[in-house]
Design an enzyme around this catalytic site. Structure first.
Site, PDB file in Angstrom:
ATOM      1  N   HIS A 136     -11.773  -7.992   9.776  1.00 37.84           N
ATOM      2  CA  HIS A 136     -11.500  -6.473   9.164  1.00 37.84           C
ATOM      3  C   HIS A 136     -12.404  -5.755  10.473  1.00 37.84           C
ATOM      4  O   HIS A 136     -13.666  -6.074  10.497  1.00 37.84           O
ATOM      5  CB  HIS A 136     -11.985  -6.491   7.921  1.00 37.84           C
ATOM      6  N   LYS A 528      -9.667   0.904  -5.128  1.00 35.52           N
ATOM      7  CA  LYS A 528      -8.825   2.188  -4.402  1.00 35.52           C
ATOM      8  C   LYS A 528      -7.740   2.580  -5.437  1.00 35.52           C
ATOM      9  O   LYS A 528      -7.428   3.450  -5.554  1.00 35.52           O
ATOM     10  CB  LYS A 528      -8.450   1.780  -3.044  1.00 35.52           C
TER      11      LYS A 528
END
Length: 864
Positions: A136, A528
């Protein structure tokens, strides 16, 4: 440390005066002093003065100033890391020191008191810590910059031991000046995105430089602490409890550049590194094993192994014997090193599996022990055994990850029976790659298949169906791992798991692995989805229910935590997070993702890596102790109503922001979201193909990274203030903070996140969006959250209960402010109507912004 910072800063200043354009050093100093004054005095006038200075630079000068501050942060980070190593070395060998409770040795001692010697040893034998390195993209530094910093670290160490004012100190100082000059002259931004193979090789550097040799030293230190003088003279009580996983080259969720051929190459590169490391380690130990046959006679097994090697490799055996006359153990170890080299080259005289090498090493160990050379048997030979047990011939357990929707689409094509698309052919080829890797490097080398966005049991069964399509009748051995990410998926997890373990493929695999099952939990997407507070509570509840279900079903559960580096992605100290987990959810096994800058921060330096592994393993061992489980369960029960209230209030507040009309484009305007996607951080795209008109498929990394760059850090705290305000009872909340590990961890992490915010700068970013209502919502929640965190921690300010961390943040913040002001300047120009640019071309403004992004990331550290 302050002396190191001053010294390194002075070196940078000298380099700027010598190599920068005329007046650069003076301009850097003007902005530095102005931001320090603005930070210390908290005066509007001083802040405006700092802003004016930043805005007054030409675009060329702003570029240079941004580079200078970024270099400074790299040097500060180096000084802090060096100080941590100093402290760790000073503490080394002081098992009774204050604060030593977070070691495996002390955790084991506590377990013995609580559950008895036999049970404590059983739990130690079953201990497992598995970090999984991911690609990532949150490491903003170039590898060339990291290499330069590593060289500076070595020079700092040399300077520490040199005589004051002596020749060696002067030499170190001169070489450090040269290295800082290199750092200044090295382009701070990558010219292009790294390929997946580049990412594999970058992660390999951590193994080569640190982990391969460090992990056995961790085992040894624990054994030393547990057994004292007996350690190294008999079989250790500490198992090889670390297993390292990797998604680098295997994670294809949303990354079209990770193909089956890349996965094969990743496995080959990792194997090459570990076999080379084992070859050198065995040869090094072997060369030192100059024990003659008369004093240390070999066992019949050692003689038989040597004879077999000599028969197969007559020439090589003759060379080894000539160099090692009458030294049978030395001869055999050098022969083993030769066979490992043959394995690396794929020769027929190599090993077929790591178990064969382990058997040979244990034969050497038994022979040495039987002949009285116990210190050699359980010293260097034990280190080799630990390395092979930990890393095998594969180094990392390579995991594949793919989105459930991709599987559904591929199966629809396959079931329809028509011509297959390239995408579906690639899906099938992955299973063939896994099968090839297993045949070449063993079952541990690959086999875990993580299904992103698991929403039903069928999503997991689909993996086995695809494997059968790819290799009818001979699919690879697979451990299919569900990844529950969204709020709804976390809630549905227990029912999905109860259904999936009835599938024949799952039953068969669990029967072959002592009823083991692995389940992954996603932190960032749930945060999120519903905000950080509700996500944390939902994750706890999901773990509690899954753990209870597994316990009732007799399943040995491993929960895999998809934590990122930033607080909005589950970041924060891992050991305190482990101790806050629900009862039975750890049970001596802890697995988590490590990514970006956290890989190098935790594993890049040997002393820090040893400390981190020891801390996390200690918490993993202790989490299932009766006292810890009682504390977490009783606190969760007592404060259940508090949790319910916080959950509802935080979600309502979070939705009022992110579900507001026009929020997504506003978010993209008031943060450098779009520009972050231009940074050559990693091979993976920043979005799953959609525009910023929708947040649904925006990756969690840019969501967090963008808020961090805007100095708001919203992803880590938004909604907590409203949640605590909804409870309202300050005395009750203070009790909860003191007694409830989950809330304590949450609030302590938020305090760190808030300490790195800057309301004055945040206001400037929010003003770019022309939405006063949304800006007010953010700032009001920021104020409310700060107030509550300060009240509950019993302080007058943020982090007062953690003075070392507070001092580190305070020292950095004014310098981060300088970069933020330069970033704001560039962002304002880029957001201005076409043709209204004040100075510099659009490309120049974008470069300045990206330079400042890299610098702010270095300054704030846990950014992604």
């Amino acid at each position: 440390m302050r002396a190191d910072v001053r010294m390194l800063g002075a070196l940078l200043g000298q380099v700027l005066r010598e190599c920068g354009s005329p007046g650069l050093f003076e301009d850097v100093e003007r902005l530095r002093l102005a931001t320090i004054q603005a930070y210390d005095e908290e005066s509007t006038h001083a802040f405006e003065r700092a802003t004016e200075i930043a805005d007054s630079f030409s675009i060329e000068r702003a570029d240079e100033v941004a580079r200078a501050f970024t270099c400074y942060f790299h040097l500060v980070n180096l000084a802090e890391e060096h100080q941590r190593v100093r402290i760790l070395r000073e503490r080394d060998g002081q098992p009774g020191r204050e604060g030593a409770v977070d070691t495996v040795a002390t955790a084991y001692a506590q377990l013995r008191r609580e559950v008895g010697d036999d049970e404590a040893q059983r739990r130690l034998d079953g201990l497992r810590f598995q970090p999984v390195f991911t690609a990532h993209p949150t490491e903003a530094r170039r590898r060339a910059v990291s290499t330069s910093i590593r060289r500076l670290s070595e020079l700092l160490s040399q300077r520490d031991v040199a005589s004051e004012g002596g020749a060696e100190q002067h030499r170190a100082h001169r070489r450090m000046l040269e290295e800082v000059d290199t750092l200044w002259r090295t382009a701070p931004l990558r010219a292009q995105k790294p390929s997946p193979t580049d990412e594999v090789r970058t992660v390999m550097s951590v193994f080569d430089e640190t982990l391969f040799t460090t992990v056995p030293h961790v085992y040894r230190r624990i054994d030393d602490a547990l057994r004292g003088e007996d350690s190294g003279a008999s079989a250790p009580v500490v198992p090889a409890f670390v297993r390292v996983g990797s998604w680098v080259g295997g994670d294809r969720d949303g990354n079209p550049f990770v193909t089956a051929s890349i996965t094969r190459e990743a496995a080959q590169i990792a194997s090459e590194h570990v076999l080379r490391g084992l070859e050198r380690a065995i040869e090094r130990i072997g060369r030192g094993l100059t024990l003659d046959a008369e004093g240390t006679p070999p066992s019949s097994m050692v003689v038989a192994l040597w004879d077999a090697f000599a028969a197969a490799e007559e020439g090589t055996a003759a060379e080894i014997a000539a160099r090692s006359p009458e030294e049978p153990h030395r001869c055999l170890l050098l022969a083993l090193a030769h066979r490992v080299a043959a394995t690396r080259h794929g020769a027929s005289n190599g090993y077929g599996a790591p178990e064969e090498l382990l058997s040979d090493l244990r034969s050497v160990q038994d022979s040495l022990a039987a002949s009285g050379a116990k210190r050699h048997a359980f010293g260097g030979i034990q280190h080799l055994i630990w390395q092979v047990e930990t890393y095998g011939f594969h180094l990392t357990e390579l995991e594949v990850r793919q989105h459930s929707q991709v599987h559904r689409e591929a199966l629809a094509e396959l079931d329809a029976g028509g011509e297959l698309s390239e995408k579906t052919q690639e899906v099938l080829e992955v299973f063939r790659a896994v099968a090839d890797i297993q045949r070449t490097y063993g079952l541990r080398a690959a086999g875990r298949y993580v299904v992103s966005f698991t929403q039903s049991a069928a999503d997991l069964a689909n993996v086995h169906r695809l494997a059968q399509y790819a290799l009818p009748g001979t699919p690879p051995v697979l451990d299919v791992v569900p990844l529950f990410e969204t709020f709804a998926d976390l809630q549905a997890a227990p029912e999905i798991l109860a259904e999936v373990v009835e599938f024949p493929e799952f039953r068969a695999r669990m029967a072959a692995t002592s009823n083991r099952l692995e389940v992954m939990l996603g932190y960032s997407d749930s945060s999120k989805d519903v905000g950080p507070v509700a996500a944390n509570l939902a994750l706890y509840e999901a773990q509690r229910k899954i753990a209870l279900w597994a316990k009732d079903a007799g399943i040995a559960l491993t929960l895999f935590h998809g934590r990122g580096g930033a607080l909005g992605r589950g970041g924060g100290p891992a050991n305190s997070a482990i101790l806050a987990q629900p009862p039975h959810s750890v049970d001596g096994r802890f697995k988590l993702t490590e990514q970006g800058e956290t890989i190098f921060a935790r594993y890049g330096e040997p002393a820090i890596a040893m400390r981190h592994i020891d801390q996390v393993a200690a918490a993993t061992l202790l989490a299932s102790s009766p006292s810890v489980e009682e504390r977490t369960s009783s606190a969760a029960a007592r404060f259940a109503d508090v949790a319910t209230t916080m959950d509802a209030a935080s979600r309502e507040r979070f939705f009022s922001l992110v579900k507001a009309e026009g929020f997504a484009p506003w978010f993209a305007t008031v943060t450098p979201l779009e520009e972050i996607g231009l940074l050559a951080l990693g091979s993976r795209p920043a979005r799953r193909g959609l525009s910023v008109e929708s947040l649904e498929d925006l990756r969690a990394i840019p969501w967090v990274f963008a808020w961090t760059q805007a100095r708001i850090n919203l992803a880590g705290w938004f909604g907590l203030g409203s949640a605590l305000e909804a409870v309202g009872d300050e005395a009750l909340l203070k009790d909860a903070y003191r007694e409830w590990p989950l809330l304590q961890t949450m609030i302590d992490n938020v305090a760190m996140s808030l300490a790195k915010t800057d309301e004055r700068i945040a206001r400037r970013y929010l003003a770019l969006g022309d939405r006063d209502d949304l800006a007010k919502l953010v700032l009001d929640e920021l104020t409310l959250t700060k107030e509550w965190v300060i009240r509950l921690t019993g302080s007058n300010g943020l982090l007062e209960n953690k003075p070392i961390l507070q001092r580190a943040v305070t020292l950095r913040s004014p310098y981060v402010d300088a970069l933020s002001l330069l970033q704001l300047r560039a962002l304002r120009e880029l957001r201005a109507p076409s043709g209204a640019t004040g100075s510099g071309t659009e490309d120049e403004q974008r470069r300045l912004l990206l330079l400042s992004v890299s610098g702010v990331a270095a300054g704030l550290q846990n950014t992604g």
